[in-house]
Design a protein around this motif. Structure first.
Motif, PDB file in Angstrom:
ATOM      1  N   GLY A   4       0.914   0.904   7.852  1.00  0.00           N
ATOM      2  CA  GLY A   4      -0.166   0.857   6.095  1.00  0.00           C
ATOM      3  C   GLY A   4       0.406   1.173   5.465  1.00  0.00           C
ATOM      4  N   HIS A   5       1.242   2.182   5.076  1.00  0.00           N
ATOM      5  CA  HIS A   5       1.638   2.569   4.257  1.00  0.00           C
ATOM      6  C   HIS A   5       2.419   0.749   3.079  1.00  0.00           C
ATOM      7  N   VAL A   6       2.843   0.198   3.781  1.00  0.00           N
ATOM      8  CA  VAL A   6       3.755  -1.068   3.643  1.00  0.00           C
ATOM      9  C   VAL A   6       3.192  -2.731   3.619  1.00  0.00           C
ATOM     10  N   VAL A   7       1.773  -2.937   4.562  1.00  0.00           N
ATOM     11  CA  VAL A   7       0.401  -3.489   3.720  1.00  0.00           C
ATOM     12  C   VAL A   7      -0.445  -3.577   3.003  1.00  0.00           C
ATOM     13  N   TYR A   8      -0.609  -3.957   2.316  1.00  0.00           N
ATOM     14  CA  TYR A   8      -2.523  -4.368   1.216  1.00  0.00           C
ATOM     15  C   TYR A   8      -3.841  -4.222   1.768  1.00  0.00           C
ATOM     16  N   PRO A   9      -4.152  -3.427   1.102  1.00  0.00           N
ATOM     17  CA  PRO A   9      -3.942  -2.851   0.694  1.00  0.00           C
ATOM     18  C   PRO A   9      -3.324  -1.159   0.643  1.00  0.00           C
ATOM     19  N   GLY A  10      -2.798  -0.521   1.685  1.00  0.00           N
ATOM     20  CA  GLY A  10      -2.304   0.401   1.863  1.00  0.00           C
ATOM     21  C   GLY A  10      -1.372   0.770   0.787  1.00  0.00           C
ATOM     22  N   ARG A  11      -0.031  -0.119   0.999  1.00  0.00           N
ATOM     23  CA  ARG A  11       0.766  -0.811  -0.459  1.00  0.00           C
ATOM     24  C   ARG A  11       0.879   0.240  -1.521  1.00  0.00           C
ATOM     25  N   GLU A  12      -1.058  -0.512  -2.052  1.00  0.00           N
ATOM     26  CA  GLU A  12      -1.378  -0.123  -3.661  1.00  0.00           C
ATOM     27  C   GLU A  12      -1.716   1.057  -3.366  1.00  0.00           C
ATOM     28  N   ALA A  13      -2.723   1.874  -2.227  1.00  0.00           N
ATOM     29  CA  ALA A  13      -2.920   3.207  -2.790  1.00  0.00           C
ATOM     30  C   ALA A  13      -1.670   4.419  -2.126  1.00  0.00           C
ATOM     31  N   THR A  14      -1.112   3.811  -2.423  1.00  0.00           N
ATOM     32  CA  THR A  14       0.640   4.961  -1.513  1.00  0.00           C
ATOM     33  C   THR A  14       1.338   5.357  -2.609  1.00  0.00           C
ATOM     34  N   GLY A  15       1.043   5.093  -3.258  1.00  0.00           N
ATOM     35  CA  GLY A  15       1.887   4.332  -4.727  1.00  0.00           C
ATOM     36  C   GLY A  15       3.798   5.231  -4.278  1.00  0.00           C
ATOM     37  N   ALA A  16       4.291   5.878  -4.764  1.00  0.00           N
ATOM     38  CA  ALA A  16       5.677   6.201  -4.615  1.00  0.00           C
ATOM     39  C   ALA A  16       5.726   6.757  -2.906  1.00  0.00           C
ATOM     40  N   LEU A  17       6.204   6.254  -2.171  1.00  0.00           N
ATOM     41  CA  LEU A  17       6.578   6.746  -1.135  1.00  0.00           C
ATOM     42  C   LEU A  17       7.942   7.537  -1.195  1.00  0.00           C
ATOM     43  N   ARG A  18       7.513   8.800  -0.618  1.00  0.00           N
ATOM     44  CA  ARG A  18       8.299   9.583   0.028  1.00  0.00           C
ATOM     45  C   ARG A  18       8.642  10.581   1.519  1.00  0.00           C
TER      46      ARG A  18
END
Length: 217
Positions: A197-211
């Motif tokens: 979900g961090h890399v698939v939209y719209p989750g990617r957009e909601a994640t912002g910068a990922l650490r």
């Protein structure tokens, strides 16, 4: 990028670490929460206004990570306020333990348990410099409704950085879909592995910068 994992894969890794390897869940929570505090402090130090950090914790274990984070922020001299969203009596055992530690250190949680309390959350959010989203994590698999959906809308209305814990609240960790309402984070601190979900939209957009933080699993 390291391998992407599903919700069930991450839950199984947690189980193995705790039940088979014997790593106490509170130890994993401590490491996770400290990493969240690092990210929140970084955003706080980058601002020149001296405003505080608002940490919004849910009653699940994601909320426990958030409570650890607020404790570390306070210990570092960063002004921080803890809000617990939901019925504290229904919190997980680990989250209740973290709340007790926080109280013993003089960190009094502000409980937002019903719609009538949302005005207070709005006031707190409008006057802070950084928000930490610890409402829901990877385990969320149902639509966000009522109090929690309204609280997410309050957070999204603010113009300050938002640090999400594990997965932005309301994002499906497996599909990246929005489960009714979702936090749009500036930075997301996730643990051990990124989720689909961090890399698939719209989750990617909601994640912002990922650490991605190694917590010892």
């Amino acid at each position: 990028m390291p391998a992407l994992v599903t919700r069930k894969q991450m839950q199984e890794m947690d189980r193995i670490a705790i039940d088979e390897l014997g790593i106490p869940s509170l130890v994993l929570m401590e490491v996770a929460g400290r990493a969240v505090a690092d990210a929140a402090e970084s955003h706080f130090r980058a601002r020149a206004d001296g405003l505080s950090v608002l940490v919004v914790a849910g009653t699940g274990n994601n909320g426990g990570d958030a409570i650890v984070a607020v404790r570390h922020l306070v210990e570092r001299g960063v002004p921080a306020t803890l809000v617990v969203l939901g019925d504290v009596a229904r919190a997980t055992s680990d989250t209740k333990a973290q709340l007790e530690i926080a109280r013993r250190l003089g960190i009094a949680p502000i409980e937002i348990a019903c719609d009538d309390d949302l005005g207070r959350l709005e006031t707190l959010a409008a006057s802070c410099g950084v928000i930490v989203d610890g409402i829901f994590g990877t385990g969320l698999a149902r639509p966000v409704e009522a109090l929690h959906a309204q609280a997410i809308e309050v957070l999204n209305r603010q113009r300050c950085p938002i640090v999400a814990i594990d997965v932005p609240s309301g994002i499906d960790a497996d599909s990246g879909q929005i489960l009714g309402a979702a936090v749009y984070a500036t930075t997301t601190v996730t643990f051990q592995f990124p989720k689909i979900g961090h890399v698939v939209y719209p989750g990617r957009e909601a994640t912002g910068a990922l650490r991605v933080v190694d917590i010892g699993i």
